[in-house]
Design a protein around this motif. Structure first.
Motif, PDB file in Angstrom:
ATOM      1  N   TRP A  59       0.977  -1.774   0.010  1.00 50.74           N
ATOM      2  CA  TRP A  59       0.131   0.267  -0.011  1.00 50.74           C
ATOM      3  C   TRP A  59       1.490   0.753  -0.224  1.00 50.74           C
ATOM      4  O   TRP A  59       1.926   1.735   0.124  1.00 50.74           O
ATOM      5  N   LEU A  60       0.747   1.764  -0.723  1.00 50.61           N
ATOM      6  CA  LEU A  60       1.382   3.345  -1.695  1.00 50.61           C
ATOM      7  C   LEU A  60       0.679   4.494  -0.810  1.00 50.61           C
ATOM      8  O   LEU A  60      -0.177   4.489  -1.599  1.00 50.61           O
ATOM      9  N   PRO A  61       1.212   4.925   0.517  1.00 50.09           N
ATOM     10  CA  PRO A  61       0.051   6.900  -0.016  1.00 50.09           C
ATOM     11  C   PRO A  61       0.113   7.585  -1.217  1.00 50.09           C
ATOM     12  O   PRO A  61       1.027   7.999  -1.572  1.00 50.09           O
ATOM     13  N   VAL A  62      -1.048   8.283  -1.638  1.00 52.53           N
ATOM     14  CA  VAL A  62      -0.978   9.014  -2.538  1.00 52.53           C
ATOM     15  C   VAL A  62      -1.722   9.925  -2.401  1.00 52.53           C
ATOM     16  O   VAL A  62      -2.150  10.464  -1.817  1.00 52.53           O
ATOM     17  N   PRO A  63      -1.174  11.347  -2.865  1.00 52.59           N
ATOM     18  CA  PRO A  63      -1.429  13.132  -2.315  1.00 52.59           C
ATOM     19  C   PRO A  63      -2.577  13.001  -2.277  1.00 52.59           C
ATOM     20  O   PRO A  63      -3.204  12.741  -3.807  1.00 52.59           O
ATOM     21  N   VAL A  86      -7.563   3.110  -4.165  1.00 54.40           N
ATOM     22  CA  VAL A  86      -8.136   2.603  -3.364  1.00 54.40           C
ATOM     23  C   VAL A  86      -8.809   4.220  -2.301  1.00 54.40           C
ATOM     24  O   VAL A  86      -7.776   4.949  -2.290  1.00 54.40           O
ATOM     25  N   THR A  87      -9.509   3.886  -1.392  1.00 47.09           N
ATOM     26  CA  THR A  87      -9.595   5.261  -0.646  1.00 47.09           C
ATOM     27  C   THR A  87      -9.963   4.745   1.269  1.00 47.09           C
ATOM     28  O   THR A  87     -10.998   3.517   0.957  1.00 47.09           O
ATOM     29  N   GLY A  89     -11.159   6.167   4.255  1.00 48.43           N
ATOM     30  CA  GLY A  89     -12.021   6.598   5.861  1.00 48.43           C
ATOM     31  C   GLY A  89     -12.602   8.086   5.352  1.00 48.43           C
ATOM     32  O   GLY A  89     -12.653   8.528   3.869  1.00 48.43           O
ATOM     33  N   ARG A  90     -13.191   8.718   6.703  1.00 46.02           N
ATOM     34  CA  ARG A  90     -14.117  10.197   5.680  1.00 46.02           C
ATOM     35  C   ARG A  90     -13.534  11.270   4.699  1.00 46.02           C
ATOM     36  O   ARG A  90     -13.541  11.929   4.052  1.00 46.02           O
ATOM     37  N   GLU A  91     -11.762  11.301   4.609  1.00 47.77           N
ATOM     38  CA  GLU A  91     -11.224  12.390   4.547  1.00 47.77           C
ATOM     39  C   GLU A  91     -10.588  11.550   2.765  1.00 47.77           C
ATOM     40  O   GLU A  91     -10.484  12.785   2.061  1.00 47.77           O
ATOM     41  N   GLY A  92     -10.876  10.810   2.359  1.00 43.81           N
ATOM     42  CA  GLY A  92     -10.611  10.575   1.409  1.00 43.81           C
ATOM     43  C   GLY A  92      -9.626  10.009   0.701  1.00 43.81           C
ATOM     44  O   GLY A  92      -8.805  10.581  -0.375  1.00 43.81           O
ATOM     45  N   THR A  93      -8.775   8.830   2.214  1.00 48.77           N
ATOM     46  CA  THR A  93      -7.575   9.190   1.759  1.00 48.77           C
ATOM     47  C   THR A  93      -7.203   8.423   1.291  1.00 48.77           C
ATOM     48  O   THR A  93      -7.413   7.166   1.035  1.00 48.77           O
ATOM     49  N   GLY A  94      -6.208   8.613  -0.054  1.00 48.58           N
ATOM     50  CA  GLY A  94      -5.775   8.335  -1.267  1.00 48.58           C
ATOM     51  C   GLY A  94      -4.547   6.556  -1.151  1.00 48.58           C
ATOM     52  O   GLY A  94      -4.003   6.972  -0.364  1.00 48.58           O
ATOM     53  N   ILE A  95      -4.648   5.655  -1.054  1.00 43.27           N
ATOM     54  CA  ILE A  95      -3.937   4.443  -1.271  1.00 43.27           C
ATOM     55  C   ILE A  95      -3.821   3.545  -2.737  1.00 43.27           C
ATOM     56  O   ILE A  95      -5.140   3.576  -2.918  1.00 43.27           O
ATOM     57  N   PRO A 324      -7.279  -1.681   2.880  1.00 43.99           N
ATOM     58  CA  PRO A 324      -7.616  -2.688   2.512  1.00 43.99           C
ATOM     59  C   PRO A 324      -7.300  -3.504   2.032  1.00 43.99           C
ATOM     60  O   PRO A 324      -6.262  -3.959   1.706  1.00 43.99           O
ATOM     61  N   GLY A 325      -7.453  -4.977   2.918  1.00 45.87           N
ATOM     62  CA  GLY A 325      -7.202  -6.143   2.624  1.00 45.87           C
ATOM     63  C   GLY A 325      -6.138  -6.254   3.349  1.00 45.87           C
ATOM     64  O   GLY A 325      -5.803  -7.924   3.862  1.00 45.87           O
ATOM     65  N   SER A 326      -5.820  -6.239   4.512  1.00 42.77           N
ATOM     66  CA  SER A 326      -4.992  -6.050   5.478  1.00 42.77           C
ATOM     67  C   SER A 326      -5.078  -7.278   6.468  1.00 42.77           C
ATOM     68  O   SER A 326      -6.874  -7.701   6.761  1.00 42.77           O
ATOM     69  N   ARG A 327      -4.053  -8.278   6.628  1.00 42.19           N
ATOM     70  CA  ARG A 327      -4.688  -8.892   7.584  1.00 42.19           C
ATOM     71  C   ARG A 327      -4.332  -8.957   9.247  1.00 42.19           C
ATOM     72  O   ARG A 327      -4.677  -9.108  10.081  1.00 42.19           O
ATOM     73  N   LEU A 328      -3.528  -7.172   9.385  1.00 42.26           N
ATOM     74  CA  LEU A 328      -3.582  -6.792  10.836  1.00 42.26           C
ATOM     75  C   LEU A 328      -3.717  -5.652  10.464  1.00 42.26           C
ATOM     76  O   LEU A 328      -4.788  -5.540  10.251  1.00 42.26           O
ATOM     77  N   GLY A 329      -3.889  -5.015  11.850  1.00 39.74           N
ATOM     78  CA  GLY A 329      -4.658  -3.794  12.363  1.00 39.74           C
ATOM     79  C   GLY A 329      -4.689  -2.708  12.032  1.00 39.74           C
ATOM     80  O   GLY A 329      -3.567  -2.656  11.150  1.00 39.74           O
ATOM     81  N   LYS A 330      -4.784  -1.674  12.387  1.00 39.33           N
ATOM     82  CA  LYS A 330      -5.765  -0.236  11.649  1.00 39.33           C
ATOM     83  C   LYS A 330      -3.885   0.365  11.752  1.00 39.33           C
ATOM     84  O   LYS A 330      -3.486  -0.375  12.933  1.00 39.33           O
ATOM     85  N   LEU A 331      -3.767   1.145  11.041  1.00 39.25           N
ATOM     86  CA  LEU A 331      -2.157   2.337  11.541  1.00 39.25           C
ATOM     87  C   LEU A 331      -2.786   3.145  12.274  1.00 39.25           C
ATOM     88  O   LEU A 331      -3.781   3.438  11.683  1.00 39.25           O
ATOM     89  N   GLY A 332      -1.300   3.774  13.138  1.00 42.16           N
ATOM     90  CA  GLY A 332      -1.850   5.499  13.832  1.00 42.16           C
ATOM     91  C   GLY A 332      -2.127   6.064  13.082  1.00 42.16           C
ATOM     92  O   GLY A 332      -2.714   7.053  12.606  1.00 42.16           O
ATOM     93  N   PHE A 333      -1.172   6.018  11.536  1.00 36.56           N
ATOM     94  CA  PHE A 333      -1.516   7.179  10.482  1.00 36.56           C
ATOM     95  C   PHE A 333      -0.788   6.155   8.783  1.00 36.56           C
ATOM     96  O   PHE A 333      -0.479   5.169   9.149  1.00 36.56           O
ATOM     97  N   LEU A 334      -0.742   7.282   8.011  1.00 37.11           N
ATOM     98  CA  LEU A 334      -0.099   6.199   6.565  1.00 37.11           C
ATOM     99  C   LEU A 334       1.060   7.762   5.823  1.00 37.11           C
ATOM    100  O   LEU A 334      -0.033   8.973   5.383  1.00 37.11           O
ATOM    101  N   MET A 335       1.700   7.633   6.393  1.00 39.48           N
ATOM    102  CA  MET A 335       2.880   8.545   5.707  1.00 39.48           C
ATOM    103  C   MET A 335       4.062   7.553   5.552  1.00 39.48           C
ATOM    104  O   MET A 335       5.093   8.127   4.732  1.00 39.48           O
TER     105      MET A 335
END
Length: 365
Positions: A59-63, A86-87, A89-95, A324-335
């Motif tokens: 997964w890569l963060p997209v601006p 994919v996106t 969250g409410r902010e439409g975070t690009g991934i 999306p599709g991760s087998r592990l928990g949520k990230l605190g943030f995506l940077m």
């Protein structure tokens, strides 16, 4: 073999005693970013998945930030995997999500995003009546897993703001409190974790941007001031000569940086970056500078209260990110680039083992 599965932990040491900066480093410096022309950059992240076992997902963060200080334009990619935009969250975070089957040899993905950025600085004398919808206000006041707004966080914020009455007065006191109490800890891995409750409970306020700016955001939210982190990466050298506020365009894999914003009715969303004040104090010179009145620190301390330089791009403003599709928990943030295989999640703070590279190129008109 390096351990690429080392889970991220905040490593901070108590502040020691400092000597005054050498006279050679205490010369007057300018730092006064002002809104002006847009700059255009192509930001490229190249991942060559190293030592993966079995099916692998990246997964890569997209601006995806679009404001009066940033325009996130088109993105393109090349890969020998199966890619999906994919996106979250409410902010439409690009991934950008890329799946690699076990049979794929030398899996790779290269993502290039074009962005425009510019300096920003609030005019504190120019008042307006900015509006924040009730749902948006509630959203930017809510706690997150790593940024609670009750207990020791709220208690600390109330002590810091004291008898301040307006939101602007409260923000000024919170900024000053964070600058004077938190500190840059170079041994913290990556940008830190941002676990502000643990920071306050242990009394160890050392860390990096994801720690220090999250602390500021949590304190602000806890006293009713909408606030948010913005997660991104430095793109180019600082026009003001500060090496610690610069990015090396040829290699940005260690240049991730998050910033902060608060919402003030008289000014709208306002830039804040107490973490970069701490960084300049600790790392701009060989000597750890202790006071914000130092001629090297004073311009940064002033300029980052209400402004920041446009040699940086924000990816997103998301917390508690569900990949999306991760087998592990949520990230605190995506940077950072993220990857998983059957062994677990790769260590994003070890780019040479992962492995990935980030570069930027300024596009001149």
């Amino acid at each position: 073999m390096p351990n690429r599965r080392h889970f991220l932990s905040a490593a901070a040491a108590a502040a020691g005693s400092f000597s005054l900066p050498l006279a050679a480093f205490a010369q007057e410096r300018q730092f006064a970013p002002m809104p002006g022309e847009w700059r255009t950059f192509d930001v490229t992240t190249r991942v060559d998945v190293n030592l993966s076992q079995g099916d692998t997902r990246v997964w890569l963060p997209v601006p995806s930030v679009n404001t009066d200080w940033q325009r996130s334009l088109e993105s393109s990619f090349a890969t020998n995997g199966a890619a999906t935009r994919v996106t979250d969250g409410r902010e439409g975070t690009g991934i950008l999500q890329v799946d690699f089957a076990e049979a794929v040899k030398q899996p790779y993905v290269e993502l290039t995003s074009r962005v425009q950025t510019r300096n920003r600085a609030v005019d504190w004398q120019q008042k307006k009546q900015a509006q924040l919808e009730a749902a948006d206000r509630a959203y930017w006041l809510q706690p997150t897993v790593l940024i609670p707004t009750d207990g020791i966080v709220r208690e600390t914020a109330l002590k810091a703001v004291g008898d301040a009455r307006t939101d602007e007065e409260k923000v000024r006191r919170l900024y000053d409190w964070v600058v004077h109490n938190a500190f840059r800890e170079p041994t913290t891995r990556g940008c830190g974790e941002g676990d502000i409750k643990t920071m306050l409970e242990t009394g160890n306020l050392g860390g990096k941007c994801a720690d220090i700016n999250a602390l500021f955001v949590g304190l602000a939210r806890s006293v009713g001031i909408p606030a948010r982190d913005v997660y991104g990466v430095r793109l180019a050298p600082s026009a003001f000569g500060y090496k610690t506020l610069s990015g090396n365009s040829a290699s940005l894999k260690g240049s991730q940086h998050c910033r902060a914003e608060v919402f003030l009715q008289a000014h709208g969303w306002v830039a804040m970056d107490p973490a970069d004040v701490a960084k300049v104090m600790r790392e701009e010179t060989p000597t750890w500078i202790k006071t914000v009145s130092d001629p090297l620190i004073a311009p940064v301390y002033k300029g980052l209260y209400g402004g920041w330089e446009g040699n940086w791009v924000g990816f997103n403003m998301a917390h508690d990110v569900a990949l999306p599709g991760s087998r592990l928990g949520k990230l605190g943030f995506l940077m950072y680039p993220i990857a998983e295989d059957k062994q677990g999640r790769f260590d994003s703070y070890a780019p040479d083992d992962f492995k990935y590279q980030i570069t930027s190129k300024e596009i001149k008109a």
